[in-house]
Every structure is written in C-alpha cells, then in structure tokens.
Write a protein that holds these residues in place. Structure first.
Motif, mmCIF file in Angstrom:
data_model
loop_
_atom_site.group_PDB
_atom_site.id
_atom_site.type_symbol
_atom_site.label_atom_id
_atom_site.label_comp_id
_atom_site.label_asym_id
_atom_site.label_seq_id
_atom_site.Cartn_x
_atom_site.Cartn_y
_atom_site.Cartn_z
ATOM 1 N N LYS A 105 -1.323 -1.613 -12.793
ATOM 2 C CA LYS A 105 -1.018 -0.180 -12.821
ATOM 3 C C LYS A 105 -2.295 0.659 -12.845
ATOM 4 N N TYR A 106 -3.222 0.305 -13.747
ATOM 5 C CA TYR A 106 -4.450 1.084 -13.875
ATOM 6 C C TYR A 106 -5.402 0.854 -12.698
ATOM 7 N N TYR A 107 -5.383 -0.353 -12.157
ATOM 8 C CA TYR A 107 -6.203 -0.655 -10.980
ATOM 9 C C TYR A 107 -5.764 0.221 -9.810
ATOM 10 N N VAL A 108 -4.447 0.317 -9.621
ATOM 11 C CA VAL A 108 -3.886 1.147 -8.549
ATOM 12 C C VAL A 108 -4.278 2.607 -8.743
ATOM 13 N N LYS A 109 -4.227 3.059 -10.010
ATOM 14 C CA LYS A 109 -4.553 4.458 -10.304
ATOM 15 C C LYS A 109 -6.029 4.739 -10.055
ATOM 16 N N VAL A 110 -6.890 3.854 -10.533
ATOM 17 C CA VAL A 110 -8.337 4.045 -10.364
ATOM 18 C C VAL A 110 -8.730 4.001 -8.890
ATOM 19 N N LYS A 111 -8.107 3.089 -8.151
ATOM 20 C CA LYS A 111 -8.423 2.940 -6.722
ATOM 21 C C LYS A 111 -7.681 3.958 -5.852
ATOM 22 N N ASN A 112 -6.807 4.738 -6.508
ATOM 23 C CA ASN A 112 -6.019 5.762 -5.792
ATOM 24 C C ASN A 112 -5.186 5.148 -4.672
ATOM 25 N N GLU A 113 -4.597 3.992 -4.971
ATOM 26 C CA GLU A 113 -3.763 3.314 -3.983
ATOM 27 C C GLU A 113 -2.369 3.944 -3.985
ATOM 28 N N ALA A 114 -1.784 4.084 -2.812
ATOM 29 C CA ALA A 114 -0.445 4.659 -2.700
ATOM 30 C C ALA A 114 0.183 4.159 -1.404
ATOM 31 N N LYS A 137 1.257 -2.537 0.994
ATOM 32 C CA LYS A 137 0.970 -1.225 1.590
ATOM 33 C C LYS A 137 1.230 -1.242 3.089
#
Length: 384
Positions: A105-114, A137
């Motif tokens: 969850k935090y990795y996705v947030k930090v990397k701004n993955e969407a 993705k």
C-alpha cells in the motif's frame, strides 16, 4: 582571648572545612554518577533507535523481495473492479504473491502508482513487487475482455439502463424494472450497508439507485453476465470511491445520500470549463441563508425530459424534486456524479455568491446580489 579558645576556634574551622570538603566530594561523586547514568541512557536510546530504524529498514527491504525467488508456481488471482490499493495488497498477500499488504500500500503511494485493472491474473511468488504492479497495471489478464460498458458522467438511471440494455441485448424496461425491484434493492443494501442506506427507499425518491452507479468503463469477461453482476461491479466502484470522502462529508453535515445528491446537482449544472467548487459554494450559501436552491436541472428531472431551456411554466410542476418550490436538497440524486463534482461538494469555494448564470458560450457568471444577477441575465440571456 585565651590560647584554649584559639585552639577551639581553629578546630571548629578545620572541622567545617573538612565537612565542606566532604560534602563537595560527595556532590562531585553524585554528579559523576548522574553523568554516567545520562551517558548510559543516551547510548541505550541511541542503540534502541538505531535498532528500530535498522530493523524497520531491513523489514521493508525484505518485504519488497519476492516471496520465493525459486518458485515456478503460477497462482490465479482475481482483482475485482473498484479495488483499492489496500484491497489489492491484501488479495496479493492472501494469495502468497507479496510478503506484506501494508508495505504494498505504502509502496504504491510513494511511487504514485495508479490505474490498476480488474481481472484474473496469473502471478508468481517469484515476481518482484515492481513486476506484480506492472502486471496489474497493464492488464495482463488470463481472459480476454468480452465487452465493456461505459457509463459517462451526468447520466441518469433511465439512460444507464438503456446503455446496459444495448450492451447485453436486453430491453430497457426489463433492466429498469430490476433496478427498481424492492427485493433486488434489499439484497444490494445488505451487501453495501455503508453506501446504500434506507434513504434510497424513501417514497419520494424517483429511482432508488439514481446517482449510485459510478461513471466509469467496466470490463466484463463473460458474454452474458447477469444484471446483478453488472450492477455489483458498478456499486463496487462507487463504494471504493465514496468511502474516501465520507469523513469529509460528515464534517460538512452530509450523509452519503446527501453527498451524492448535492454532487449530482453540481454535475448537472457544470460545464467543461466551470469551477464546480464555486457552484457548490452557491448551493451552500443558499441553504445557509434559507433560500431555495432554484436549480433548473431538478425541474427537468421532475418533468422527466431534457430541454435546452426552462420556461416559467415549467417551474410550476408539483414535485419534491422541484427546487423552485421546495427548500434544501431534493429527495435524492438526479444523475450520477464524477469525482470532480463529489470533491466540489465537500470542498466548496470560499465565495459569497448566491447566484450563478450559465451563458450560451458556456461561461458561468457568479453574482452576490439578485440585482447583479438580473443585470447579467439581461445582458447575456434575454438579449440573445
């Protein structure tokens, strides 16, 4: 003074000096002990902090590694439509594809993955976190998409029913009938209690699911999914979006139903270039000052038809949706709203305007007084 007295005084001075020296020595000793204790505590705290930091670093570093680099196993993982990063992380952890859902969850947030895509995936425990994210993705799914249903923003339930009917070879009446079926609705309410409340069953509400089917593109992997599967996919998306805004809505005194209702008014009044936050502010200002909202889209919704222009005779319709006659929000949403309108509903602009006017060119003009509003109306509408 006798010699004996002098000797006594000398003795007293020596004793006092001795006592002072002893006290100073004692204080010095205590100070050394205190300094030693402080030094030891500092070292302990430093080591503890370093240990925690180092432990945290190695824990996160370890969590980013593949679960099993040597594994050749393929695991079928299904990512439902509308899944959040937290939900996807938990699914991947439960299936043994990643080590820790929280780190994901935090990795996705930090990397701004969407842009994660729903579907069934063949994933391996030997994949790195980056490889897993890339797979979901790009939509490297097992099955090909059979068809997609795209629901644009600002669509009403009757229009959505028509879109579904055309994509699934059903009749619009058949779709609309099931969308309004009480037993069907209660089943959905049990599944989505935090989104679908008793408010949707209010006798004044025209269509219970109006405004609750989120605008998005929905892929389906079967040729003939049931209507329940289609609606569930849409409500999954609605839930994933709306839950983020519920705490902010409550701060504004709005429940979910009211949030979607206000958002739908903003959506229907907005143009491509308009600042939705200003329209939202006008609605809030009117409600706070005890004015009727007087928004034309609610009148058209009450009539059940679209018109390019609302006339004075149209405003006479007797309906709980006619905001020229009733105060406050209508009984429910009048269309589905996109994220921009939902965010505007909970973050209105800081303006004092009580009126807005959409010109034929699409520009929206805001006014603080009726006099100013009428002047702009005369200039941009009446004389056109």
């Amino acid at each position: 003074m006798t010699k004996e007295k002098k000797n006594n005084q000398s003795l007293d001075k020596n004793e006092r000096k001795k006592m002072i020296n002893e006290k100073l020595a004692e204080q010095h000793s205590e100070a050394k002990v205190v300094r030693r204790i402080v030094f030891i505590l500092t070292i302990v705290l430093f080591l503890l902090f370093a240990g925690l930091a180092g432990g945290g670093y190695f824990y996160i570093k370890n969590a980013l590694l593949p679960v099993d680099e040597t594994s050749k196993e393929e695991v079928t993982v299904e990512i439902p439509i509308g899944s959040t990063a937290s939900g996807i992380g938990q699914i991947l952890e439960d299936n043994g594809i990643i080590r820790d859902a929280r780190v994901f969850k935090y990795y996705v947030k930090v990397k701004n993955e969407a842009g994660f895509m729903a579907g069934e995936y063949k994933l391996k425990p030997s994949m790195t976190l980056a490889e897993v994210i890339d797979a979901i993705k790009t939509g490297s799914v097992m099955q090909e998409v059979a068809f997609q249903i795209t629901i644009p923003e600002g669509k009403q339930l009757t229009q959505i029913a028509q879109i579904i009917a055309e994509k699934t070879n059903r009749e619009q009446k058949e779709v609309l009938k099931q969308l309004n079926d009480q037993e069907f609705l209660k089943t959905l309410m049990e599944k989505y209690p935090d989104v679908l409340t008793e408010k949707i069953l209010d006798e004044q509400v025209k269509y219970p699911l109006e405004g609750y089917l989120f605008p998005a593109t929905y892929p389906f992997y079967e040729e003939d999914p049931s209507l329940e599967e289609i609606v569930t996919a849409m409500l999954d998306k609605t839930r994933s979006v709306i839950l983020e805004y519920i705490p902010l809505a409550e701060e504004k005194g709005l429940n979910v139903h009211e949030l979607l209702t206000l958002s739908s008014l903003i959506e229907e009044e907005a143009t491509e270039s308009v600042d939705r936050a200003k329209i939202s502010s006008v609605f809030y200002n009117r409600m706070e000052t005890g004015m009727k909202l007087q928004t034309d889209p609610t009148v058209l919704y009450a009539h059940g038809e679209h018109k390019d222009r609302v006339y004075y005779k149209d405003l006479e319709i007797d309906s709980p949706y006619n905001t020229y006659q009733v105060y406050g929000l209508p009984p429910g949403p009048i269309a589905n709203a996109g994220t921009m309108s939902i965010e505007a509903a909970i973050n209105p602009a800081d303006i004092d305007s009580l009126y807005f006017l959409a010109t034929p060119t699409g520009t929206v003009l805001f006014s603080d007084t009726l006099e100013e509003h009428n002047r702009k109306k005369e200039e941009h509408i009446t004389n056109q």
